[in-house]
Design a protein around this motif. Structure first.
Motif, PDB file in Angstrom:
ATOM      1  N   LEU A  95     -14.709 -83.990 -72.068  1.00 52.87           N
ATOM      2  CA  LEU A  95     -15.659 -83.399 -73.009  1.00 52.87           C
ATOM      3  C   LEU A  95     -16.663 -82.575 -72.216  1.00 52.87           C
ATOM      4  O   LEU A  95     -17.202 -83.054 -71.203  1.00 52.87           O
ATOM      5  CB  LEU A  95     -16.368 -84.471 -73.827  1.00 52.87           C
ATOM      6  CG  LEU A  95     -17.362 -83.958 -74.895  1.00 52.87           C
ATOM      7  CD1 LEU A  95     -17.326 -84.841 -76.135  1.00 52.87           C
ATOM      8  CD2 LEU A  95     -18.793 -83.903 -74.354  1.00 52.87           C
ATOM      9  N   ILE A  96     -16.897 -81.353 -72.663  1.00 57.12           N
ATOM     10  CA  ILE A  96     -17.837 -80.459 -71.977  1.00 57.12           C
ATOM     11  C   ILE A  96     -18.849 -79.949 -72.995  1.00 57.12           C
ATOM     12  O   ILE A  96     -18.490 -79.408 -74.040  1.00 57.12           O
ATOM     13  CB  ILE A  96     -17.109 -79.259 -71.341  1.00 57.12           C
ATOM     14  CG1 ILE A  96     -16.114 -79.736 -70.287  1.00 57.12           C
ATOM     15  CG2 ILE A  96     -18.103 -78.272 -70.733  1.00 57.12           C
ATOM     16  CD1 ILE A  96     -15.232 -78.638 -69.732  1.00 57.12           C
ATOM     17  N   ALA A 107     -15.522 -70.030 -69.850  1.00 55.88           N
ATOM     18  CA  ALA A 107     -15.679 -70.975 -68.736  1.00 55.88           C
ATOM     19  C   ALA A 107     -15.370 -72.400 -69.173  1.00 55.88           C
ATOM     20  O   ALA A 107     -14.789 -73.190 -68.406  1.00 55.88           O
ATOM     21  CB  ALA A 107     -17.107 -70.889 -68.181  1.00 55.88           C
ATOM     22  N   THR A 108     -15.733 -72.741 -70.406  1.00 58.28           N
ATOM     23  CA  THR A 108     -15.428 -74.079 -70.914  1.00 58.28           C
ATOM     24  C   THR A 108     -13.919 -74.283 -70.998  1.00 58.28           C
ATOM     25  O   THR A 108     -13.391 -75.338 -70.634  1.00 58.28           O
ATOM     26  CB  THR A 108     -16.063 -74.270 -72.301  1.00 58.28           C
ATOM     27  OG1 THR A 108     -17.475 -74.133 -72.193  1.00 58.28           O
ATOM     28  CG2 THR A 108     -15.739 -75.648 -72.858  1.00 58.28           C
ATOM     29  N   PHE A 168     -17.163 -85.337 -80.657  1.00 59.79           N
ATOM     30  CA  PHE A 168     -17.630 -86.467 -79.854  1.00 59.79           C
ATOM     31  C   PHE A 168     -16.472 -87.214 -79.207  1.00 59.79           C
ATOM     32  O   PHE A 168     -15.320 -87.135 -79.652  1.00 59.79           O
ATOM     33  CB  PHE A 168     -18.462 -87.431 -80.706  1.00 59.79           C
ATOM     34  CG  PHE A 168     -17.767 -87.965 -81.937  1.00 59.79           C
ATOM     35  CD1 PHE A 168     -17.025 -89.151 -81.879  1.00 59.79           C
ATOM     36  CD2 PHE A 168     -17.860 -87.291 -83.153  1.00 59.79           C
ATOM     37  CE1 PHE A 168     -16.402 -89.641 -83.013  1.00 59.79           C
ATOM     38  CE2 PHE A 168     -17.231 -87.786 -84.294  1.00 59.79           C
ATOM     39  CZ  PHE A 168     -16.496 -88.967 -84.223  1.00 59.79           C
ATOM     40  N   ASP A 169     -16.814 -87.932 -78.125  1.00 59.76           N
ATOM     41  CA  ASP A 169     -15.929 -88.953 -77.553  1.00 59.76           C
ATOM     42  C   ASP A 169     -16.669 -90.278 -77.663  1.00 59.76           C
ATOM     43  O   ASP A 169     -17.567 -90.424 -78.504  1.00 59.76           O
ATOM     44  CB  ASP A 169     -15.529 -88.601 -76.117  1.00 59.76           C
ATOM     45  CG  ASP A 169     -16.728 -88.511 -75.164  1.00 59.76           C
ATOM     46  OD1 ASP A 169     -17.870 -88.854 -75.582  1.00 59.76           O
ATOM     47  OD2 ASP A 169     -16.545 -88.099 -74.014  1.00 59.76           O
ATOM     48  N   LYS A 170     -16.327 -91.256 -76.833  1.00 62.65           N
ATOM     49  CA  LYS A 170     -17.002 -92.563 -76.936  1.00 62.65           C
ATOM     50  C   LYS A 170     -18.448 -92.503 -76.461  1.00 62.65           C
ATOM     51  O   LYS A 170     -19.289 -93.267 -76.933  1.00 62.65           O
ATOM     52  CB  LYS A 170     -16.222 -93.607 -76.123  1.00 62.65           C
ATOM     53  CG  LYS A 170     -14.911 -94.025 -76.766  1.00 62.65           C
ATOM     54  CD  LYS A 170     -14.233 -95.143 -76.019  1.00 62.65           C
ATOM     55  CE  LYS A 170     -13.751 -94.672 -74.653  1.00 62.65           C
ATOM     56  NZ  LYS A 170     -12.915 -95.689 -73.988  1.00 62.65           N
ATOM     57  N   GLU A 171     -18.750 -91.568 -75.540  1.00 63.97           N
ATOM     58  CA  GLU A 171     -20.063 -91.590 -74.914  1.00 63.97           C
ATOM     59  C   GLU A 171     -21.006 -90.491 -75.414  1.00 63.97           C
ATOM     60  O   GLU A 171     -22.201 -90.691 -75.485  1.00 63.97           O
ATOM     61  CB  GLU A 171     -19.901 -91.443 -73.387  1.00 63.97           C
ATOM     62  CG  GLU A 171     -19.003 -92.496 -72.752  1.00 63.97           C
ATOM     63  CD  GLU A 171     -19.486 -93.920 -73.011  1.00 63.97           C
ATOM     64  OE1 GLU A 171     -20.720 -94.121 -73.111  1.00 63.97           O
ATOM     65  OE2 GLU A 171     -18.640 -94.817 -73.121  1.00 63.97           O
ATOM     66  N   GLY A 177     -19.760 -77.114 -77.644  1.00 67.08           N
ATOM     67  CA  GLY A 177     -18.880 -77.429 -76.536  1.00 67.08           C
ATOM     68  C   GLY A 177     -17.469 -77.716 -77.004  1.00 67.08           C
ATOM     69  O   GLY A 177     -17.050 -77.289 -78.081  1.00 67.08           O
ATOM     70  N   ALA A 178     -16.729 -78.482 -76.184  1.00 70.96           N
ATOM     71  CA  ALA A 178     -15.322 -78.745 -76.479  1.00 70.96           C
ATOM     72  C   ALA A 178     -14.915 -80.110 -75.954  1.00 70.96           C
ATOM     73  O   ALA A 178     -15.491 -80.633 -74.999  1.00 70.96           O
ATOM     74  CB  ALA A 178     -14.432 -77.669 -75.867  1.00 70.96           C
TER      75      ALA A 178
END
Length: 832
Positions: A95-96, A107-108, A168-171, A177-178
């Motif tokens: 995740l960025i 760039a992402t 989102f992810d877990k954190e 972003g992506a």
């Protein structure tokens, strides 16, 4: 592989459902969460639940424009979680978060690809935010690292608000972003397809100014103004939301791509979900349900034919505009996928698809990815060529009709353009040059005048050319024209001048001469002398040729040609061989004519010779007289003059409102004791005149003719005070009368204008009706107006129906009423 999808309203409900389905925490468990609402606190609660419940799993989540669970679609009501338990696949995640700027998108993409690509990565599932990421630049970044990497997924959404989206992810939970998850395996099989089938409509437009995904101008107009031109100001004001349903379409390799706007800027530019390069030819896209569903079924059948292993999971990433346009038919599109197994996904602001060694950003599409870790194909998928079941309604039929007509017109225009290009030199010569002499013609002269302000225009006319033709014959007459053309070309050879051939026996010369009357007179005399000294000898016969010349300065008011022409006529009439234009020549005539007409108008008012004539308006089908239109006439001795001869002058001498008052009084009196219906004409200048407005209101009440009356608002002047017009219409309706818009299609009214103005009738201008039996373009325009009027609940009236052929076409088109000389001319009396 095992795939389970669970729709849920809240975390409490979800916990019970998860326990019942038996999903275990695992490093090979992929959890995709599709959230119903882009509300930060709700999304955080969902994120925390999965982080705590499945600490070893890979979590990727996004906000949406609706979720897909099998054939069920939930919008703004339920969330969806899809558990995919892999057995032979390893998951890698990145995740960025980047700043809220499109400049970071490439760039992402590069960083995501560098982190996640690898030899055995079979698929990258990725979501980006839907507002701050340029989806195309992001995918370009990924492709620059590994062009073989297959990407699926899409851009987050927020139920069409275009305000804030989350992934989102877990954190982490971010709005810019992506996130990507790589599926690494030697035994994972994937098959993909996409279906678009939006149809281009209208002419091709060129992107004339853009930077990446921000478009400033199309056809050298601000892009928002282009939307306003083709869709109306009201819809353009709803950008970017409304633009998602009307994408710009163009070809990108083998793919047909749609681009939807996501942001409107104060300078009239639009930011789109992906890039549109300068120079790209685009068309507006519109949907046709039948075409979209048939195309979708065809692509899904192709997907079935490519599947070699038992499908264990199907992910669908589909466009929010597709859901909105298809409505309940979206279930028909999804139904065909059900035979593959568990289907889940969400509606996006942009879909990601891999094609021809690159990853593309799509809009308006449904993308499908089918996954399997199985090596068997126990039940080959049956391809059924059934047609989708579609309930037609008038909107669908009109959409289909618009698409077909647009395609036919586009094909016709394309063929015409090819023919024009093929013979452009020939056509140009025919259009701009005289065939006999080879000189530039009148059309060339008119174009050149705009570039020649300050120079002098000479008109040279052969005297008694008809006698030359009659005496010597047309062959020698033509030779005279050619020889004089060559003589004039030779004369101006060393001067700053150009020669033109005008119709019949006339020539024009544009020359740079000082603004001095004597110098100008000397130049004219030299031309006369040159012609006089030349021998016009043909086949042993000497023809006497003389000319008359006029001259006028070319001015900014674009009256140079008119002045020279009128001066030439005056010279001919006076028997002079030349004359130079002076203002007094024209003004005296104009003043004389104006004074004469003004006197005639005043005299007619004093002698009560301003009268109404009545022309009946017939029901198109029954030919029963429905009402009469009152038309102003001026009686002069034994002549009946139409408004063409006096109405404009009446405005200049401030008697126009007086004539309106006479017409209202006499017409209302005529119908006071009658049951017949009638209409009168009012210009915008009548409506903006407070005294005239109050007089009309008063007469409607005193004569008690409101239910019989229709006021036709003449569409020959620009509206300068829209509020006054709207207030007038409201007052007329409150009194019980009706409103018609007259001469629609000839002047200042347009379709957007018609949606704003309350009216009962649209009178289609005679310039469109009179040639409708022979002019296909006129018929197409009138048919469009009729369909538009019917959709607005307005009845239509055709003016200028002058023949049986015109009446037949008008009747076929479905116009409600007709009037014209074919049925009855205006008369001082009503029909018996």
């Amino acid at each position: 592989m095992k795939n389970i999808s669970i729709p849920f309203s809240n975390v409490s409900e979800l916990d019970t459902l998860v326990v019942n389905c038996g999903v275990k925490n695992s490093a090979q468990l992929l959890i995709q969460v599709f959230c119903a609402k882009a509300e930060l606190q709700e999304v955080k609660i969902i994120q925390e639940y999965f982080r705590d419940k499945y600490p070893d799993a890979t979590l990727m989540g996004t906000t949406t424009d609706g979720i897909i669970d099998g054939t069920s679609v939930y919008v703004d009501t339920k969330n969806l979680v899809t558990f995919t338990q892999f057995e032979k696949t390893t998951l890698h995640q990145k995740l960025i978060e980047h700043a809220k700027s499109y400049n970071n998108s490439y760039a992402t993409g590069v960083e995501i690809a560098n982190t996640l690509h690898g030899k055995n990565v079979q698929l990258l599932i990725t979501f980006t935010d839907g507002i701050y990421t340029n989806g195309e630049e992001y995918l370009k970044g990924i492709t620059s690292v590994d062009k073989t990497l297959i990407v699926a997924g899409g851009m987050a959404a927020d139920n069409g608000k275009l305000e804030q989206t989350y992934i989102f992810d877990k954190e982490k939970l971010i709005s810019s972003g992506a996130i990507g998850v790589a599926l690494e395996s030697e035994e994972l099989h994937s098959v993909k397809c996409y279906t678009f089938n939006w149809m281009p409509i209208g002419k091709k437009l060129k992107i004339t100014k853009s930077i990446n995904n921000r478009v400033y101008e199309i056809d050298n107009m601000p892009v928002v103004e282009i939307y306003a031109k083709y869709m109306g100001r009201e819809l353009a004001n709803q950008l970017p939301q409304i633009g998602i349903e009307f994408p710009l379409m163009f070809k990108k390799g083998e793919l047909t791509v749609g681009r939807a706007p996501v942001l409107k800027h104060d300078d009239g530019s639009l930011t789109f979900a992906g890039n549109i390069d300068e120079g790209e030819d685009v068309q507006f896209g519109v949907g046709n349900i039948d075409t979209i569903l048939r195309g979708g079924h065809y692509q899904i059948d192709k997907l079935f034919s490519e599947i070699k292993n038992d499908t264990q999971a199907v992910f669908v990433y589909s466009c929010m505009a597709r859901r909105r346009f298809l409505g309940d038919y979206i279930e028909n599109e999804l139904q065909k996928l059900q035979s593959l197994g568990s289907v889940s996904g969400f509606f996006t602001y942009g879909e990601f698809f891999h094609s021809e060694d690159s990853n593309q950003l799509l809009n308006e599409t449904m993308t499908v990815i089918a996954l399997s870790e199985s090596e068997t194909n126990s039940c080959p998928y049956k391809i059924e060529n059934e047609d989708p079941a579609i309930t037609k309604n008038s909107e669908h039929v009109l959409a289909h009709l618009a698409n077909v007509v647009s395609n036919e017109l586009a094909e016709l225009n394309e063929n015409l353009e090819k023919k024009i290009q093929k013979s452009s030199a020939y056509i140009y010569k025919q259009a701009y040059f005289d065939k006999l002499t080879g000189l530039p013609n009148r059309l060339s002269l008119i174009q050149k005048l705009d570039e020649s302000v300050g120079k002098v225009l000479f008109l040279i006319n052969i005297d008694d050319f008809t006698i030359i033709n009659d005496f010597y014959g047309h062959v020698i007459g033509d030779e005279v024209l050619v020889k004089l053309a060559n003589l004039l070309k030779k004369y101006v050879q060393d001067k700053q001048a150009e020669v033109y051939k005008l119709p019949s026996d006339e020539y024009a010369v544009i020359m740079d001469v000082a603004h001095n009357h004597l110098l100008l007179e000397d130049e004219i005399k030299r031309i006369l002398q040159t012609v006089e000294e030349e021998e016009f000898l043909f086949h042993g016969h000497l023809a006497h040729v003389s000319v008359t010349i006029s001259a006028a300065f070319i001015n900014k008011n674009k009256t140079g040609l008119i002045n020279a022409d009128m001066t030439l006529k005056l010279a001919k009439k006076a028997g002079q061989d030349f004359m130079i234009f002076e203002k007094d020549l024209m003004l005296a005539q104009e003043y004389e004519s104006n004074i004469k007409i003004a006197s005639m108008i005043r005299d007619a008012i004093a002698k009560d010779q301003i009268v109404p004539y009545f022309q009946p308006i017939f029901d198109t089908k029954t030919l029963k007289v429905e009402k009469y239109e009152a038309l102003v006439r001026l009686i002069q001795e034994d002549k009946v003059l139409t408004p063409y001869y006096f109405l404009d002058i009446s405005q200049k001498i401030k008697l126009y409102s007086h004539i309106t008052e006479i017409m209202v009084e006499k017409t209302f009196s005529m119908f006071e004791n009658s049951q017949e219906c009638f209409s009168i004409n009012l210009a915008f200048s009548d409506i903006t005149n407070q005294k005239t407005r109050e007089m009309i209101y008063s007469k409607i009440v005193s004569y008690r003719i409101a239910e019989q009356l229709t006021i036709e608002i003449l569409e020959n002047q620009e509206i300068k005070d829209e509020k006054v017009l709207m207030d007038f219409i409201d007052e007329v309706y409150s009194l019980g009368a009706k409103i018609a818009i007259d001469d629609f299609g000839s002047g200042f009214a347009n379709f957007e204008y018609m949606t704003k103005i309350r009216s009962d009738y649209m009178k289609i201008d005679g310039s469109l009706i009179k040639n409708i039996a022979t002019d296909k373009n006129a018929r197409l325009v009138v048919e469009t107006i009729v369909i538009f009027a019917q959709k607005l609940g307005k009845e239509t009236i055709a003016e200028f129906v002058h023949s049986k052929e015109v009446y037949k076409v008008v009747k076929e088109i479905g116009i409600d009423y007709v009037q014209g000389f074919y049925f009855a001319e205006p008369s001082p009396m009503l029909l018996v």
